[in-house]
Design an enzyme around this catalytic site. Structure first.
Site, PDB file in Angstrom:
ATOM      1  N   GLU A 242       0.729  -1.294   0.140  1.00 22.21           N
ATOM      2  CA  GLU A 242       0.019  -0.212   0.010  1.00 22.21           C
ATOM      3  C   GLU A 242       0.934   1.112   0.055  1.00 22.21           C
ATOM      4  O   GLU A 242       2.007   1.260   0.655  1.00 22.21           O
ATOM      5  CB  GLU A 242      -0.844  -0.019   1.382  1.00 22.21           C
ATOM      6  CG  GLU A 242      -1.894   1.088   1.381  1.00 22.21           C
ATOM      7  CD  GLU A 242      -2.720   1.048   2.635  1.00 22.21           C
ATOM      8  OE1 GLU A 242      -2.227   0.621   3.700  1.00 22.21           O
ATOM      9  OE2 GLU A 242      -3.742   1.552   2.487  1.00 22.21           O
TER      10      GLU A 242
ATOM     11  N   LYS B 231      -9.837   1.931  -2.729  1.00 21.22           N
ATOM     12  CA  LYS B 231     -10.175   1.207  -1.403  1.00 21.22           C
ATOM     13  C   LYS B 231     -11.559   1.640  -0.673  1.00 21.22           C
ATOM     14  O   LYS B 231     -12.012   2.731  -0.760  1.00 21.22           O
ATOM     15  CB  LYS B 231      -9.089   1.830  -0.465  1.00 21.22           C
ATOM     16  CG  LYS B 231      -9.071   1.559   1.120  1.00 21.22           C
ATOM     17  CD  LYS B 231      -7.862   2.074   1.660  1.00 21.22           C
ATOM     18  CE  LYS B 231      -7.643   1.245   3.262  1.00 21.22           C
ATOM     19  NZ  LYS B 231      -6.457   1.988   3.821  1.00 21.22           N
TER      20      LYS B 231
ATOM     21  N   CYS C  24      -5.573  -2.874   2.526  1.00 22.95           N
ATOM     22  CA  CYS C  24      -5.557  -2.782   3.904  1.00 22.95           C
ATOM     23  C   CYS C  24      -6.640  -2.987   4.694  1.00 22.95           C
ATOM     24  O   CYS C  24      -7.197  -4.131   5.027  1.00 22.95           O
ATOM     25  CB  CYS C  24      -4.786  -1.534   4.045  1.00 22.95           C
ATOM     26  SG  CYS C  24      -3.949  -1.815   5.900  1.00 22.95           S
TER      27      CYS C  24
END
Ligand SMILES: NC(=O)CCC(=O)C(=O)O
Length: 296
Positions: free
Chosen positions: A48, A127, A169
């Site tokens: 990331e 994301k 994440c």
């Protein structure tokens, strides 16, 4: 019956030392990806925010414009570096994530680009779940102060191997996303991620193993290495988990590469022993995958 993973394949997770120097990060990522592919990796993953420091104050400064696609070199040097690198190495490259600016709205996203072995863009994942937490005395982080969320689950077809899913994440904490991807046939869930010293010790391995165990698929978590001089201290510990929730390889906090062979037939073997798939009781609870909002 067709197997989810069509042939065994070597996966490499690059736990990169990411700095504030974007050009350096790109050239360093290149040398590490080439090192992994020389060792036989066919699917390679970066962390990331691999081309910038991780922090809300850095995102506007490092953001690149990806749309309309393909962007120009000036709009997104990272898009072009990753595309060329995937082609040079002849691999599937999940390019971690980068801060993205949508020109039309001036919104920012945390975005992952996946390229195929001819340098072609295969998928973009923004994301979906922004990292907003506040643990008094430990860590406060609010991605939503500057970022907007994506709104789709990202599944990518790799013709020789099968389907993978890419998320970023904090997305790993949402089992629904993983379950939908697995029920759509993914053999591998990949999460470029940067947990921290508070939640990393508690939840990083647990989340990776839980998503693998729930769904009986391979899972890869790929972090930057830890830099105690940076503002955000990444947990590191990039790891690959097998469909039986066993950790196949895990680093410590330093820079390195986790290389693992994903074995054709392993998912089916695990599912035969513990047949969750055929035991689900959608008559008792709803099938979450029915609400699936797909990738393009
Ligand atoms: N970059 C992130 O989304 C961090 C997520 C995290 O640390 C967590 O505990 O979740």
């Amino acid at each position: 019956m067709a197997q989810l993973l069509k042939q065994s394949v070597k996966l490499a997770l690059i736990q990169l030392a990411c700095t504030a120097d974007k050009a350096h990060n790109l050239s360093h990522a290149r040398s590490k990806v080439l090192e992994a592919t020389k060792a036989g990796a066919k699917i390679v993953v970066l962390p990331e925010c691999f081309n910038s420091p991780y922090g809300t104050k850095f995102f506007p400064q490092y953001a690149e414009t990806l749309l309309p696609s393909p962007p120009t070199e000036k709009q997104s040097p990272t898009f072009h570096a990753l595309s060329q690198l995937a082609k040079e190495a002849g691999v599937y490259l999940v390019g971690g994530s980068i801060p993205e600016r949508e020109d039309s709205s001036d919104k920012l996203f945390n975005t992952s680009l996946t390229f195929g072995p001819r340098g072609e863009l295969l998928a973009t994942h923004r994301k979906v779940h922004l990292f907003d937490i506040d643990i008094p005395g430990k860590i406060r982080f609010k991605e939503s102060e500057v970022l907007s969320p994506g709104n789709k689950i990202t599944i990518v077809d790799l013709p020789e191997y099968g389907r993978i899913a890419v998320a970023i994440c904090y997305d790993v904490r949402f089992p629904e996303l993983a379950m939908i991807a697995a029920r759509k046939g993914a053999f591998l869930l990949l999460y470029p991620g940067a947990f921290n010293l508070t939640t990393g010790a508690l939840h990083w391995e647990l989340q990776g193993r839980a998503r693998a165990m729930d769904n009986q698929v391979y899972v890869g978590l790929c972090s930057p290495s830890r830099d105690m001089t940076a503002e955000y201290h990444a947990w590191g510990h990039s790891m690959v988990v097998d469909p039986n929730a066993e950790v196949l390889g895990q680093l410590d906090e330093k820079e390195g590469i986790v290389m693992t062979e994903l074995i054709q037939g392993r998912i089916e073997e695990v599912r035969k022993g513990i047949p969750l798939e055929t035991q689900r009781r959608f008559d008792v609870y709803p099938d979450v995958s029915r609400g699936f909002r797909g990738t393009e």
